[in-house]
Design an enzyme around this catalytic site. Structure first.
Site, short mmCIF file in Angstrom:
data_model
loop_
_atom_site.label_atom_id
_atom_site.label_comp_id
_atom_site.label_asym_id
_atom_site.label_seq_id
_atom_site.Cartn_x
_atom_site.Cartn_y
_atom_site.Cartn_z
N GLU A 1 0.93 -5.16 10.89
CA GLU A 1 0.48 -3.76 10.95
C GLU A 1 1.25 -3.07 12.07
O GLU A 1 1.16 -3.45 13.23
CB GLU A 1 -1.02 -3.68 11.24
CG GLU A 1 -1.90 -4.37 10.20
CD GLU A 1 -2.13 -3.54 8.94
OE1 GLU A 1 -1.65 -2.37 8.90
OE2 GLU A 1 -2.76 -4.06 8.00
N HIS B 1 0.87 -1.18 0.00
CA HIS B 1 0.00 0.00 0.00
C HIS B 1 0.91 1.23 0.00
O HIS B 1 1.72 1.41 0.91
CB HIS B 1 -0.91 0.01 1.23
CG HIS B 1 -1.93 -1.09 1.20
ND1 HIS B 1 -2.26 -1.83 2.30
CD2 HIS B 1 -2.67 -1.58 0.16
CE1 HIS B 1 -3.19 -2.73 1.94
NE2 HIS B 1 -3.45 -2.60 0.67
N HIS C 1 3.00 -3.36 7.00
CA HIS C 1 1.98 -2.34 6.69
C HIS C 1 1.84 -1.37 7.85
O HIS C 1 2.31 -1.62 8.95
CB HIS C 1 0.62 -3.02 6.49
CG HIS C 1 0.50 -3.80 5.23
ND1 HIS C 1 -0.27 -3.40 4.18
CD2 HIS C 1 1.07 -4.98 4.86
CE1 HIS C 1 -0.18 -4.29 3.19
NE2 HIS C 1 0.63 -5.26 3.59
N GLU D 1 1.77 3.79 3.01
CA GLU D 1 2.16 3.25 4.31
C GLU D 1 3.68 3.35 4.41
O GLU D 1 4.42 2.42 4.10
CB GLU D 1 1.62 1.83 4.45
CG GLU D 1 0.08 1.85 4.35
CD GLU D 1 -0.56 0.48 4.44
OE1 GLU D 1 0.15 -0.52 4.64
OE2 GLU D 1 -1.80 0.42 4.31
ZN LIG Z 1 -1.60 -1.85 4.18
#
Ligand SMILES: [Zn+2]
Length: 345
Positions: free
Chosen positions: A224, A62, A160, A65
């Site tokens: 994350e 992404h 992420h 990020e």
């Molecule tokens: Zn992500």
């Protein structure tokens, strides 16, 4: 437009200068490590006498990020400048350079919903994210298949940051293992990275980590690491544990792990997935609610036309709420605490 990589250049800058592609190149560092650039954002480090681990680290799947991109870029630069000696084969992937340049999560389509062949389903390879998902799969396959013979361990940590804040700042998604046991040493490694909240999935997914786990038998995770922030605005001290642990992993140095104890973790499984059925889908809590927020049983969470969604179970927590998804897509995941006693290997 492709261009030859210059060994002394900054890998991230070079990647972002050539988002569409790079000519492959190979060179050897004085410390004996062979470096191969396979494509834009794809760099492989191969020690002369590699250990038994094949490690894939990915970031920027992404594009907005940024913290994971900075963490991986630092790792790559330190290996290129011979400040960090990799003792394990290591492949670092910067997932979506075009989206990073655009400062956006994605240019056309969420790259992390396109793996395990989803890139070629439906309309097929119609955009750059679909093409990138296919080539990333090919690079991961090549990396694992080119490993020396013998008993080896495969890893993929896809890093992420989340769109919203989280009650537990860092958390990992453990892909569905189709009945195989969860790995105690991996939970211990995640904890050393500062990640003690883990969501144990029970269904197949189109994510990069599920692909590596299911197709290649890798210990693989979506990790994350906190909340999305622009480049330069990340407080890198918040990532000191993950940075140190990844460096130790690559360098085959001792890891600051502690023996697994369930009380040290927040372990969750999916209780239900709420999909948007109509354009009237509406969330009944504040926009900035944190991931893993819980409400009392009976609390109204969402409405969708005539359908009401209320908290059904004690401890039920919400994650990834997004009312703006397309009709038919997942708008929210509801999770509940669970135990892994007797189910670890
Ligand atoms: Zn992500």
């Amino acid at each position: 437009m492709s261009q030859q990589w210059i060994p002394n250049d900054d890998f991230l800058r070079h990647t972002l200068n050539h988002p569409a592609g790079l000519s492959p190149c190979e060179f050897r560092l004085e410390n004996g490590v062979t470096v191969q650039v396979w494509d834009t954002g794809v760099i492989c480090f191969e020690p002369a006498a590699a250990g038994d681990k094949d490690i894939v680290l990915s970031c920027g799947v992404h594009g907005n990020e940024t913290a994971p991109i900075e963490i991986c870029a630092e790792l790559v630069q330190d290996m290129l400048q011979q400040k960090l000696l990799p003792k394990q084969r290591t492949l670092v992937l910067i997932g979506n350079p075009a989206a990073i340049n655009a400062g956006k999560r994605e240019v056309e389509e969420n790259l992390n919903r396109l793996f395990s062949g989803h890139h070629s389903k439906g309309a097929g390879l119609i955009n750059d994210e679909r093409k990138r998902a296919l080539t990333l799969e090919q690079y991961v396959t090549r990396f694992y298949q080119q490993a020396p013979q013998g008993s080896r361990k495969r890893y993929l940590y896809d890093l992420h940051t989340a769109i919203r804040g989280s009650r537990f700042e860092k958390f990992a998604v453990y892909p569905f293992l189709h009945g195989k046991p969860w790995q105690k040493n991996q939970l211990e490694f995640l904890r050393a990275c500062g990640v003690s909240t883990v969501l144990l999935m029970q269904t197949a997914a189109s994510t990069f980590s599920y692909y590596a786990s299911n197709t290649h038998g890798a210990d693989a995770f979506t990790v994350e690491l906190g909340k999305v922030r622009p480049f330069g605005q990340n407080d890198m001290s918040r990532f000191s544990e993950v940075r140190a642990s990844l460096r130790a992993l690559v360098a085959d140095a001792p890891l600051a792990t502690k023996d697994f104890a369930e009380a040290d973790f927040q372990l969750y499984e999916v209780y239900r997935s709420i999909h948007k059925q109509t354009q009237d889908f509406k969330l009944h809590f504040a926009d900035d609610v944190e991931n893993f927020t819980t409400y009392p049983v009976g609390t109204l969470l969402a409405t969708d036309g005539d359908t009401e969604y209320r908290v059904e179970k004690e401890g039920e927590a919400l994650i990834f709420p997004n009312a703006k998804v397309a009709v038919g897509q997942r708008a929210m995941l509801m999770v509940v605490p669970r135990s892994v006693k007797g189910q670890l290997a």
